[in-house]
Scaffold this motif. Structure first.
Motif, mmCIF file in Angstrom:
data_model
loop_
_atom_site.group_PDB
_atom_site.id
_atom_site.type_symbol
_atom_site.label_atom_id
_atom_site.label_comp_id
_atom_site.label_asym_id
_atom_site.label_seq_id
_atom_site.Cartn_x
_atom_site.Cartn_y
_atom_site.Cartn_z
ATOM 1 N N ARG A 176 -5.210 -4.095 5.773
ATOM 2 C CA ARG A 176 -4.533 -3.305 6.815
ATOM 3 C C ARG A 176 -5.536 -2.579 7.685
ATOM 4 O O ARG A 176 -5.412 -2.541 8.918
ATOM 5 C CB ARG A 176 -3.596 -2.286 6.172
ATOM 6 N N SER B 35 0.827 -1.208 0.000
ATOM 7 C CA SER B 35 0.000 0.000 0.000
ATOM 8 C C SER B 35 0.860 1.256 0.000
ATOM 9 O O SER B 35 0.513 2.266 -0.632
ATOM 10 C CB SER B 35 -0.943 0.000 1.201
ATOM 11 N N SER C 39 -4.567 -4.737 -0.139
ATOM 12 C CA SER C 39 -3.599 -4.490 0.935
ATOM 13 C C SER C 39 -4.084 -3.379 1.859
ATOM 14 O O SER C 39 -3.968 -3.464 3.086
ATOM 15 C CB SER C 39 -2.230 -4.131 0.354
ATOM 16 N N LYS C 40 -4.650 -2.325 1.284
ATOM 17 C CA LYS C 40 -5.179 -1.223 2.095
ATOM 18 C C LYS C 40 -6.379 -1.683 2.918
ATOM 19 O O LYS C 40 -6.508 -1.327 4.101
ATOM 20 C CB LYS C 40 -5.576 -0.055 1.186
ATOM 21 N N VAL D 190 -3.058 -3.536 -4.613
ATOM 22 C CA VAL D 190 -3.164 -2.203 -4.007
ATOM 23 C C VAL D 190 -4.445 -2.084 -3.188
ATOM 24 O O VAL D 190 -4.427 -1.686 -2.016
ATOM 25 C CB VAL D 190 -3.117 -1.101 -5.079
#
Length: 270
Positions: free
Chosen positions: A211, A41, A207-208, A204
């Motif tokens: 998290r 990210s 992953s964000k 992308v």
């Protein structure tokens, strides 16, 4: 540059070639899962230079492994399917104590976390009854096939980052696994590029999201992750091997997987 990530990328690349085995699980074994999410990210932000040293060797290791070993994995799955699956089964079973410790299973899990873990495990395990889509081989791009491959790559990459969920298995369910493996083996650049862009976008976005969930729902997310890992055992379980050589090879394979998982868990803890 963190060149030790070359071997980590090698292990993750091998696992991502196997339907039912997750690169995210291997990242957990190696103790780099959180760092992986942060780096992916962060790479697409103003601070991308901080993460290139971590991601580049990892990407080189994964990419080289996928290119060099796609035919090897295809051969092993075709001629030594059960021992190969049992080896990865050993790896997955071996990671459960490590992830349980990371999750604080004994201290942090409440009753509803246990239920959530079991429901997720049962949900993933139930996918063994889903018939994969028609695996028609795509060798040339059209507008329609490009869209299919892009979104398949997106879905597969989101699965790759979740421990217990195999990107290859998602591609198999979508009917494009054979297309992607064949494209890699034959260096079919257009198909590789379109699928690769979908994978990059999926990395992308997911992953964000992962998290954020780990930050705000830490224990619940670990319950989901443990459930996915446990459920994946049923997905890749190839059945009881035949007596004789296949049985012996499978026993040796699963023991080897358990031993390697234990060694890598030690590395991850350090």
């Amino acid at each position: 540059m963190e060149w030790k990530n070359l071997y980590r990328g090698f292990l993750m690349g091998i696992s991502d070639l196997i339907p039912g085995v997750s690169g995210g699980t291997i990242a957990f074994i190696l103790g780099i899962y959180d760092r992986l999410l942060i780096s992916i990210s962060g790479f697409f932000s103003r601070e991308w230079k901080k993460h290139i040293g971590f991601l580049l060797p990892l990407g080189i290791g994964m990419g080289a492994t996928i290119i060099l070993f796609s035919k090897v994995i295809s051969y092993l799955l075709k001629h030594y399917h059960e021992p190969t699956q049992y080896f990865f089964l050993g790896l997955i079973v071996g990671v459960i104590p490590f992830v349980s410790k990371q999750a604080g299973l004994r201290k942090s899990f409440k009753f509803h976390h246990i239920i959530l873990m079991l429901v997720v495990a049962a949900g993933l395990a139930s996918t063994i009854f889903i018939k994969p889509a028609d695996p028609s081989l795509i060798t040339h791009l059209t507008g329609k096939t490009a869209v299919i491959l892009f979104f398949s790559g997106w879905a597969g990459s989101m699965a790759m980052l979740l421990p217990g969920v195999s990107g290859s298995f998602v591609l198999l369910l979508l009917g494009v696994y054979t297309t992607v493996i064949t494209a890699i083996s034959d260096f079919n650049i257009p198909i590789i590029l379109v699928t690769g862009v979908g994978i990059a976008v999926g990395f992308v976005v997911s992953s964000k999201l992962i998290r954020m969930l780990l930050t705000h729902f830490h224990t619940g997310m670990f319950a989901v992750i443990l459930g996915l890992i446990i459920g994946s055992i049923f997905v890749i379980f190839p059945g009881i091997p035949e007596s004789g050589t296949p049985f012996v090879m499978s026993v040796v394979a699963i023991i080897t997987g358990l031993i390697i998982a234990n060694i890598l868990n030690g590395v991850g803890e350090k």
